[in-house]
Design a protein around this motif. Sequence first.
Motif, short mmCIF file in Angstrom:
data_model
loop_
_atom_site.label_atom_id
_atom_site.label_comp_id
_atom_site.label_asym_id
_atom_site.label_seq_id
_atom_site.Cartn_x
_atom_site.Cartn_y
_atom_site.Cartn_z
N GLY A 73 83.71 149.95 28.52
CA GLY A 73 82.90 149.59 27.37
C GLY A 73 83.74 148.78 26.40
N PRO A 74 83.27 148.59 25.16
CA PRO A 74 84.02 147.78 24.20
C PRO A 74 85.45 148.26 23.97
N ALA A 75 85.67 149.56 23.89
CA ALA A 75 87.03 150.06 23.65
C ALA A 75 87.93 149.79 24.85
N GLY A 76 87.48 150.20 26.04
CA GLY A 76 88.32 150.05 27.21
C GLY A 76 88.58 148.60 27.59
N SER A 77 87.54 147.77 27.52
CA SER A 77 87.71 146.37 27.91
C SER A 77 88.59 145.61 26.92
N SER A 78 88.42 145.88 25.63
CA SER A 78 89.25 145.17 24.66
C SER A 78 90.70 145.61 24.75
N LEU A 79 90.94 146.89 25.01
CA LEU A 79 92.31 147.36 25.21
C LEU A 79 92.91 146.73 26.46
N ALA A 80 92.14 146.68 27.53
CA ALA A 80 92.64 146.08 28.77
C ALA A 80 93.03 144.62 28.56
N ARG A 81 92.22 143.89 27.83
CA ARG A 81 92.53 142.48 27.57
C ARG A 81 93.83 142.35 26.80
N ARG A 82 93.99 143.16 25.76
CA ARG A 82 95.19 143.08 24.93
C ARG A 82 96.44 143.40 25.75
N LEU A 83 96.38 144.44 26.56
CA LEU A 83 97.55 144.83 27.33
C LEU A 83 97.87 143.82 28.43
N ALA A 84 96.84 143.31 29.08
CA ALA A 84 97.07 142.30 30.12
C ALA A 84 97.70 141.05 29.52
N GLU A 85 97.28 140.69 28.33
CA GLU A 85 97.86 139.52 27.67
C GLU A 85 99.33 139.75 27.32
N GLN A 86 99.73 141.02 27.19
CA GLN A 86 101.12 141.35 26.91
C GLN A 86 101.97 141.42 28.17
#
Length: 428
Positions: free
Chosen positions: A16-29
């Motif tokens: 959902g919004p929490a999991g997907s946005s966290l995944a994007r941030r971590l993948a970008e790192q």
Amino acid sequence: MAERLVDADVLICGAGPAGSSLARRLAEQGLSVMLLDAARFPRAKPCGESLNPGAVAALRRLGVSPPPETEAPRIHGWRLHGGTASITGLFPAPHSGLAWDRHSLDARLAEAAAAAGADLRTGVRVESVCRDVGGRPCGLLVRTAGGRAEVLRAPIVVGADGLRSAVARSLGLALRPPHERRKAALTAHLEGVGGLSGLIEMFAAPGLVVGVAPLGPDRANVTVVVPASAAGQASGRKAAFLLETASRFPELAERLTSARPASGVLACGPFERPVRAAAVPGALLVGDAAGYYDPLTGQGIYRALRSAELAADAVMEALGGGGDRAFVRYSARHRKAFSPGTALQRLIAWSTGHPALFDAALRLLGASPPLLAGLVRFVGDCPRDTGEEPAKETKTRLSRPAAAGAGETEQEEWTEEGSESALWRPET
């Protein structure tokens, strides 16, 4: 052949919004991230579908642009209706929210996570958190759509799986909600709704709250919130129950005379889902999984996106050498960020059960523009004058080989013992 040690740096249960946005941030790192969900996208979700200005700013920080206004109407404030009083509060310029249906929003965020490098896996259900010999979370036991069980390993596990979080339960963090405060909600898109404007509306009476979010010129998300004990009245007739219940407010009944369902009716509940803490060493909770009270103030999507920002900092700190202190700090920061909003939700929920007091409060707010403006800014999570509420930038970048795996679940259906499960399925 040597057994693999880990499948990813981070396993996230729930896209959902929490999991997907966290995944994007971590993948970008530079982290290897598995983002797991039992559903397949796009999918509908029971939600009021209004994003406040704070949520819109968080999307911009994430690099996700809102769709055009024809697809996601802008929201300029709130209108609250009591029994004998009502008030209108506008978000301070230039801030605005928007109404974005979850069918589109969730798919967009999941795609953004995958585009950043996260390994998005759908159709897989998480059953429990796995622990090492010392009792520390070290992975997830999942079941694929074909029924095959698999263990996925990672040094950090994240529960982003909603109100009835399997991760929170498996970690022993979920607390049973008080029976006397249990509520349930039914929500649907209606066409033919009159009197819509760029405002979120809330109609409140003892034992009943109705929310209306404009999705188009005569199309709206209409959500009714009732005591869980009354939910059985909707069995087999959810659309009719929703319209009848919303029409108990005379001023809204006139606007619903030509209304008709444009989607299935979705339901969720019970609402209050407290947790002991938002993290333990090796695992974090984000979004609704990290504790939920009531959607009265429309801050749910903001809380999801903001908690993901806080969690991203914690994950990077933990993997960058900060150790278990990162999880303690995350839990404290989460509590500090969201406890005031939860306290306000509790106050509003209590006051709606006392009509004379609620109406008096509305009149007081209407007679005090500075007080009303402060409340609207608070409920809107309006960014500071800079236009942003900056998330801490973590300088550490870690890069490890991505690996294979699978699994997740996000359930928000009522499954209490003795309930009629058919009541809580989408009605088409």
